[in-house]
Scaffold this motif. Structure first.
Motif, PDB file in Angstrom:
ATOM      1  N   ILE B 229       1.022  -1.189  -0.051  1.00 54.68           N
ATOM      2  CA  ILE B 229       0.053   0.037   0.076  1.00 54.68           C
ATOM      3  C   ILE B 229       0.889   1.239  -0.153  1.00 54.68           C
ATOM      4  N   GLY B 230       2.112   1.314   0.674  1.00 51.88           N
ATOM      5  CA  GLY B 230       3.036   2.327   0.727  1.00 51.88           C
ATOM      6  C   GLY B 230       2.706   3.470   0.643  1.00 51.88           C
ATOM      7  N   GLY B 231       1.567   4.050   1.584  1.00 53.87           N
ATOM      8  CA  GLY B 231       1.286   5.306   1.966  1.00 53.87           C
ATOM      9  C   GLY B 231       0.201   5.894   1.001  1.00 53.87           C
ATOM     10  N   ARG B 232      -0.463   4.979   0.178  1.00 55.36           N
ATOM     11  CA  ARG B 232      -1.275   5.234  -0.554  1.00 55.36           C
ATOM     12  C   ARG B 232      -2.598   5.750   0.284  1.00 55.36           C
ATOM     13  N   GLY B 233      -2.931   5.251   1.292  1.00 48.42           N
ATOM     14  CA  GLY B 233      -3.948   5.648   2.130  1.00 48.42           C
ATOM     15  C   GLY B 233      -4.014   7.081   2.564  1.00 48.42           C
ATOM     16  N   PHE B 234      -2.755   7.450   2.943  1.00 45.53           N
ATOM     17  CA  PHE B 234      -2.493   8.880   3.264  1.00 45.53           C
ATOM     18  C   PHE B 234      -2.653   9.701   2.335  1.00 45.53           C
ATOM     19  N   ILE B 235      -2.313   9.348   1.121  1.00 45.73           N
ATOM     20  CA  ILE B 235      -2.494   9.964  -0.317  1.00 45.73           C
ATOM     21  C   ILE B 235      -3.939  10.316  -0.467  1.00 45.73           C
ATOM     22  N   ALA B 236      -4.581   9.176  -0.163  1.00 41.28           N
ATOM     23  CA  ALA B 236      -6.057   9.140  -0.535  1.00 41.28           C
ATOM     24  C   ALA B 236      -6.670  10.224   0.438  1.00 41.28           C
ATOM     25  N   VAL B 237      -6.351  10.132   1.570  1.00 39.92           N
ATOM     26  CA  VAL B 237      -7.051  11.467   2.424  1.00 39.92           C
ATOM     27  C   VAL B 237      -6.590  12.836   2.130  1.00 39.92           C
ATOM     28  N   ALA B 238      -5.360  12.868   1.458  1.00 40.77           N
ATOM     29  CA  ALA B 238      -4.978  14.121   1.248  1.00 40.77           C
ATOM     30  C   ALA B 238      -5.907  14.608  -0.106  1.00 40.77           C
ATOM     31  N   LEU B 239      -6.236  13.618  -0.873  1.00 40.36           N
ATOM     32  CA  LEU B 239      -6.834  13.911  -2.129  1.00 40.36           C
ATOM     33  C   LEU B 239      -8.283  14.319  -1.988  1.00 40.36           C
ATOM     34  N   VAL B 240      -8.903  13.858  -0.901  1.00 37.58           N
ATOM     35  CA  VAL B 240     -10.125  14.586  -0.625  1.00 37.58           C
ATOM     36  C   VAL B 240     -10.157  15.786  -0.248  1.00 37.58           C
ATOM     37  N   TYR B 241      -9.110  16.522   0.187  1.00 38.40           N
ATOM     38  CA  TYR B 241      -8.903  18.018   0.461  1.00 38.40           C
ATOM     39  C   TYR B 241      -8.786  18.566  -0.846  1.00 38.40           C
ATOM     40  N   PHE B 242      -7.945  17.995  -1.581  1.00 36.85           N
ATOM     41  CA  PHE B 242      -7.656  18.600  -2.971  1.00 36.85           C
ATOM     42  C   PHE B 242      -8.672  18.516  -3.827  1.00 36.85           C
ATOM     43  N   GLY B 243      -9.419  17.351  -3.703  1.00 36.13           N
ATOM     44  CA  GLY B 243     -10.824  17.487  -4.645  1.00 36.13           C
ATOM     45  C   GLY B 243     -11.899  18.140  -3.913  1.00 36.13           C
ATOM     46  N   GLN B 244     -11.731  18.925  -2.706  1.00 32.03           N
ATOM     47  CA  GLN B 244     -12.697  19.566  -2.090  1.00 32.03           C
ATOM     48  C   GLN B 244     -13.904  18.670  -2.130  1.00 32.03           C
ATOM     49  N   TRP B 245     -13.810  17.544  -1.608  1.00 34.37           N
ATOM     50  CA  TRP B 245     -14.966  16.567  -1.305  1.00 34.37           C
ATOM     51  C   TRP B 245     -16.015  16.498  -2.528  1.00 34.37           C
TER      52      TRP B 245
END
Lengths: 523, 316, 373
Positions: B229-245
């Motif tokens: 998984i190599g940190g993809r979970g954390f990136i996924a959380v960051a992407l939520v902010y990036f995509g503004q929900w």
């Protein structure tokens, strides 16, 4: 969907008791409401009115006591249960989701009401929101009672008065046949209040209503019967007509109320705070203050009257440096305030009693002694060579707690665990001990019991007499009229007019607060 | 040059699927007011469970298809279960969600790794789910290879974008979830069961994170390792902010990040051997930070009660 | 009431420990280990010899340094999960200095290397602080990204500029040359020759104890610490009280990062004596557990770090004790402990639950008492 539902002929609560950690919010309270009746529930803040109603709505479960609907015992475990029986409440803080539209908010409530009533029919409206049915229902209700709303507006776009109409419509759409209104007039102008009272009178032909208020004039105008609570106990139940306003006030507070405390200002000096053409943006980016002008002299209290949300908060924050300004100037005793940091403004002699005392006024998890030196911790008075002077801090805390009658187990107690009145005294003690030149007090007695409120008011008047200029921001018209030497009315970020104490009365202020500038003809 | 671009896209699009699924799931969590930083742990468990079933059962042809499908279902269930466990901590007890999320992450990745060592051991692979070529469309030159010869789960992840969008906007459940994330008190007063709705959203979102993990082990790498998984979970959380929900914004973010990663892989593959590859590997992470800086400048549209526990009888 | 509170707290703590142990037991059984044997190795074996205790203390040193750093940040309102990255960047800068000090006297060289480690970690820690205060980027996300960036940067440094020429081109993991012996932190039995010769843990423990004291004094006895705590406890109240919250947030995470950087440096100077991969070894995350377990107080961190070092050493010793469990088990336990602690903390601090529990106990005890009478 409400057609087949049983009408509510009577609602009784008997011997309700509810305890919270450290307080008994309701103690052995009984009352009953019949069909088409409007019952006033009167009491000071903290008397237990809201708790009692939250029990009726299933938001809290009572520790003791029972609720009877049409003489049958019911128990509500959640608001859903209460709604299913046709009881609906309009809360003091509107329960609307700001980033949904009016329609969506109503739909949200109705789906739950529908799915509960129809039971088996759940599948039908589970997958998709039936927008058309909701819209029809809104139109039906709003034409029945003459409540105008725009179903497609977002909640954050509409005014407080409109939000209240939405709340009413939503509650009725959810099938309420029994309405509880918790302080419905607190955010309304006097004119809007009159309209509401008319509306409720019309509604009472079809519904029963409990009207919660501590404004006696409204209670007398609207309700025939009333129940008075004090400190969680029922102290009076009977006809409104039997008592004068002063009698009711006495029952509410438990002692004879000295309705007027103010004495004329003796010690008025030069201009202390001068605000010129101040423009400030609000949280949503609009101009919350629009070229506001105001000047306050040393030794006087200027009350800022207005319906909340007209820029009061932004004005207080701009003056204390917590909010940046767009243009204009603020001068405190010859020193410019604009562009300065909160710390610089504090050292210019600005004191501030903030609106939300629990989170802005104190750091709740820190002790009383630490909170009392929050503003001065870096100064030589309380630290030397980078270390805190703990003895001085202790001494300071002990003497201030004594002078200001802060009731606490000890100065090491976490400030957040004190009662509202004592927290306010801690804040006041800190601000006054710093001998400010100017003080901004925002809603200084909101939610306090009468004793603490009187104490705070006396302190403010003493402070004024010692030559400090005070800006009092409040939505309690009586408080403003009582304490102020002059009254400024704010509307949409501008000062409508500044009145001398002698020329102000409720009616004039009400018209000004509604935005009408030339009121001479209107009166 | 064309080869380079084709390689870049054919690598990048499959890379984005895991991020997309997990991030969409996380956006549902956050819409209901729950900030689940433990997404990484949920994905790990999903990856392990998703691969474990086909590995243990085996089979070929039609049977393999069903076995793989049950692997995916099991991964989703495992994810939902972890989500509910997290729910007990943050919804029932109202614990601070950031810290509890770290706990979930450690627990999930640790458990997945331990179970893997115990039940499987060395670097064993599975046949997994292979790409399918859509008839006719995959014959289109270049585009056919890039867009129409992907793994079925890739299609699934992109179909989920409009699906989530519809669920959140048009269904009663979506409306309830949004109400609970913005103003739980209001939702409660309308008879909505806030805690229950949050559990539901958390289970749903975590099931998607579990699927995202299973995609990694079953479709992408066809094996499991501790660092899969190599940190993809954390990136996924960051992407939520990036995509503004917003699901579409999240898709944009997932594609941007994955393409950046594909670009660095492509650059490596095309052999600029002298340039230290570590700096290429770190570019997507730098990109996320830069993007977060700009994302936060925009108008705040997130759920207002994100991260705040709700307890009806608590007096503030 | 007071007495009930005490009983209540003890009860909740005891219950949560039991819950954690029960869940752990289930997991261990699934993993095919004998539960009692495993617990014996994890909790008892580390105390079985002085050599083992020394091993525990060697693990405790970086754990407590990181834990202290996390405390500073947490008290100031920041959840710093970038400890890994800050350790790595601190140790990278420390290695640069350490490999270039030459024949500097020991009394000068060691402080210089430690200081550079703190600077490295501090600067890396300040970045998320600035991102948070100036651009509203949540530190929860930025620190995670910075961890990855730091670890890539470090592996580049190991692989290219700092590579030990003797392993260049070989198949071994990249590492630096051994640091000159004058930079090594002395072992306790060297520092105090009267001690048992098996007391082999290094003097970093003294650094940890001193740092805990300094941080305690700083946070609770100075105006700057006061302001940081106020900013962390209630941002709005602090802002209105004239505290420049933004600056103190940056300062807090900078200091936090400096502690983590120091942890990395001490680990290299004390244990590995050279730069090599995976020095941080998850301390950045377990430091959070330690800080929480230590009540977010620097003096509480020391015993908490010891406790977790015991578990950690025990888990690492499972293989030699012929218990077939993978090393990841420690992560499972850590995760479990975090989840249980935060839940227990909420139950303890929730007055309402306590109040209800008290009334329930009163009612039942009273009834029981009456029946007996």
């Amino acid at each position: 969907m409400t057609a087949h539902a049983e009408t509510i002929r009577s609602l009784r609560v008997e011997h309700i008791t509810k305890r919270f950690p450290g307080v008994i919010a309701c103690s052995d309270i009984s009352l009953s409401v019949g069909q088409g009746e409007i019952l006033a529930l009167v009491g000071e803040n903290g008397a237990g009115k809201t708790t009692l109603m939250n029990i009726l709505m299933g938001l809290y479960t009572p520790d003791e006591g029972k609720i009877y609907l049409n003489d049958e015992p019911v128990s509500f475990r959640s608001p859903a249960d209460a709604l299913a029986c046709g009881i609906g409440m309009v809360h003091q803080q509107y329960m609307l989701v700001p980033d949904l539209t009016v329609l969506e908010n109503v739909a949200l409530g109705m789906q739950n009401a529908l799915s509960m009533e129809e039971g088996k029919g759940r599948g039908r409206n589970r997958m998709k929101t039936d927008v058309r049915a909701v819209r029809t229902k809104i139109e039906e209700i709003s034409s029945l009672y003459g409540l105008k709303v725009d179903p497609d507006a977002y909640i954050w776009q509409i005014s407080v008065g409109e939000q209240q109409r939405v709340e009413l419509i939503k509650t009725l759409c959810m099938g309420a046949r029994f309405l509880i209104l918790d302080e419905p007039t607190s955010a309304l102008t006097p004119q809007e209040t009159d309209d509401l009272i008319q509306l409720l009178r019309r509604m009472s032909s079809k519904l029963s209503i409990i009207f919660i208020s501590h404004k006696l004039s409204e209670v007398k105008a609207l309700c025939d019967t009333m129940v008075i609570l004090r400190g969680g106990q029922l102290v009076y139940s009977g006809k409104t007509a039997d008592h004068s306003a002063a009698d009711i006030a006495e029952l509410m507070t438990g002692h004879t109320v000295n309705l007027s405390m103010n004495r004329p200002a003796l010690n008025v000096g030069q201009d202390m705070l001068v605000v010129k053409d101040l423009c400030v943006r609000g949280d949503r980016g609009h101009l919350a203050l629009d070229h506001l002008n105001l000047s306050i002299r040393a030794g006087e209290i200027v009350g800022l009257a207005g319906v909340s949300g007209n820029g009061q908060r932004e004005l207080a924050e701009a003056l204390t440096g917590l909010r940046g300004i767009v243009s204009g100037s603020m001068v405190l005793d010859g020193q410019e305030l604009q562009g300065k940091s909160p710390l610089d403004i504090i050292s210019c002699g600005m004191g501030y009693i903030p609106e939300e005392r629990n989170i802005e006024g104190i750091v709740p998890s820190m002790s009383i002694r630490e909170n009392l030196v929050l503003k001065d911790i870096g100064t030589p008075a309380f630290s030397r060579r980078g270390l805190l002077k703990n003895k001085t801090i202790d001494h300071n805390a002990k003497s201030l707690c004594e002078t200001f009658d802060v009731r606490c187990p000890g100065t090491e107690t976490a400030a957040g665990s004190l009662s509202g009145g004592n927290i306010q005294k801690v804040i006041l003690a800190r601000e006054i001990a710093r001998s400010p030149k100017f003080l901004i007090a925002v809603y200084p007695i909101r939610g306090l019991d009468m004793g603490a409120a009187e104490f705070i008011h006396r302190q403010l008047l003493d402070l004024r007499d010692s030559g400090v200029g005070i800006l009092l921001i409040s939505e309690e018209m009586e408080e403003v009229m009582d304490l102020s030497d002059r009254i400024a009315v704010i509307f949409k970020g501008k000062i409508q007019k500044v009145l001398e104490k002698s020329e102000a009365n409720q009616r004039k202020l009400g018209i000004l607060m509604a935005g009408v500038e030339e009121f001479d003809e209107a009166v | 040059m064309l080869d380079f671009i084709v390689l870049f896209l054919t690598v990048g699009i499959p890379l984005s699927s895991a991020l997309l699924l997990a991030s969409l799931g996380e956006s549902v969590n956050q819409r209901s007011g729950i900030f689940n930083l433990g997404c990484e742990g949920v994905m790990s468990m999903g990856a392990f469970v998703g691969m474990m079933i086909p590995y243990a059962v085996g089979g070929s042809g039609k049977v393999a298809w069903y076995v793989n499908l049950s692997g995916l279902v099991a991964a989703a269930l495992a994810g939902a279960l972890l989500g509910l466990l997290f729910g007990v901590v943050v919804i029932r007890f109202g614990a601070p969600q950031g810290i509890a999320g770290i706990g979930l992450q450690l627990f999930g990745t640790g458990l997945a790794g331990s179970l893997y060592r115990h039940f499987i051991g060395g670097a064993e692979g599975v046949a997994g789910i292979n790409a399918i070529r859509i008839p006719l469309l995959s014959k289109i030159p270049i585009l056919g290879d890039m867009l129409f010869s992907c793994n079925p789960m890739v299609y699934f992840s992109f179909i989920m974008v409009p699906v989530i969008s519809l669920i959140m906007k048009k269904t009663p459940w979506g409306l309830r979830v949004r109400a609970c994330g913005t103003m739980p008190r209001a939702a409660d007063s309308m008879g909505i069961k806030v805690q229950r709705t949050r559990y539901e959203a958390l289970a749903f979102g975590s099931a998607m994170a579990g699927l995202a993990g299973a995609y990694m082990s079953l479709c992408y790498a066809k094996l499991f390792t501790d660092t899969l998984i190599g940190g993809r979970g954390f990136i996924a959380v960051a992407l939520v902010y990036f995509g503004q929900w917003s699901p579409v914004g999240i898709m944009g973010g997932a594609l941007l990040f994955s393409l950046a990663q594909a670009l660095q892989l492509a650059v490596q593959a095309y052999g600029f051997a002298t340039f230290p590859y570590e700096f290429l590997v770190m570019t997507p992470y730098v990109l996320v930070i830069v993007v977060l800086i700009f994302a936060s400048k925009r108008k705040h549209v997130g759920p207002a009660s994100l991260g705040k526990p709700f307890n009806r009888e608590m007096r503030v | 009431m007071k007495r009930f509170k005490l009983w209540y707290r003890c009860g909740v703590v005891l219950l949560s420990v039991l819950v954690a142990l029960a869940i752990a037991a289930v997991i261990l059984t699934v993993l095919g280990a004998n539960v009692l044997d495993t617990f014996r190795v994890i909790f008892v074996y580390p105390f079985s010899s002085i050599k083992n205790i020394s091993g525990v203390i060697n693990i405790m040193i970086p754990l407590s340094l990181v834990g202290i750093g996390i405390c500073i940040a947490y008290r100031s309102g920041i959840v710093n999960i970038g400890g890994e990255g800050q350790m790595i960047m601190g140790l990278t800068l420390a290695l640069v200095v350490a490999l270039n000090v030459g024949e500097m006297p020991r009394a000068l060289a060691i402080p210089l290397v430690l200081l550079s480690g703190m600077i490295g970690g501090g600067v890396w820690g300040a970045i998320p602080g600035i991102l948070k205060t100036r651009f509203q980027v949540s530190e929860l996300l930025s620190t995670v990204m910075l961890n990855y960036i730091a670890s890539q940067f470090y592996s580049y440094c190991l692989r290219v500029p700092m590579l030990d020429p003797s392993v260049a081109g070989g198949s071994g993991d990249p590492q630096t040359v051994r640091l000159s012996e004058s930079l090594w932190l002395s072992r306790m039995n060297q520092l105090f020759p009267s001690l048992d010769k098996n007391m082999r843990f290094h003097s970093g423990i003294l650094i940890a104890i001193v740092l805990a004291l300094i941080v305690f004094l700083f946070m609770w006895k100075t105006p700057a610490g006061f302001k940081m705590r106020a900013a962390g406890a209630s941002e709005r109240a602090a802002r209105y009280g004239g505290i420049n919250v933004k600056n103190y947030v940056v300062l807090a995470i900078l200091l936090s990062g400096a502690c983590c950087g120091l942890a990395g440096t001490v680990e290299v100077l004390g244990v590995h004596h050279r730069g090599l991969g995976n020095v941080s070894g998850g301390y950045g995350f377990s430091g959070i557990v330690v800080a929480l377990f230590g009540g977010l107080h620097p003096l509480g961190v020391l015993p908490a770090a010891f406790f977790f070092a015991v578990i950690s050493y025990g888990c690492n010793s499972l293989q030699i004790n012929k218990i077939p469990l993978p090393g990841n088990t420690i992560d499972v336990l850590m995760g479990l402990v975090i989840l249980v602690i935060v839940s227990a903390q909420m139950i303890i601090s929730n007055k309402y639950i306590m109040y209800r529990a008290e009334r329930w106990v009163r009612a039942h005890l009273l009834r029981a008492g009456k029946e007996r009478a």
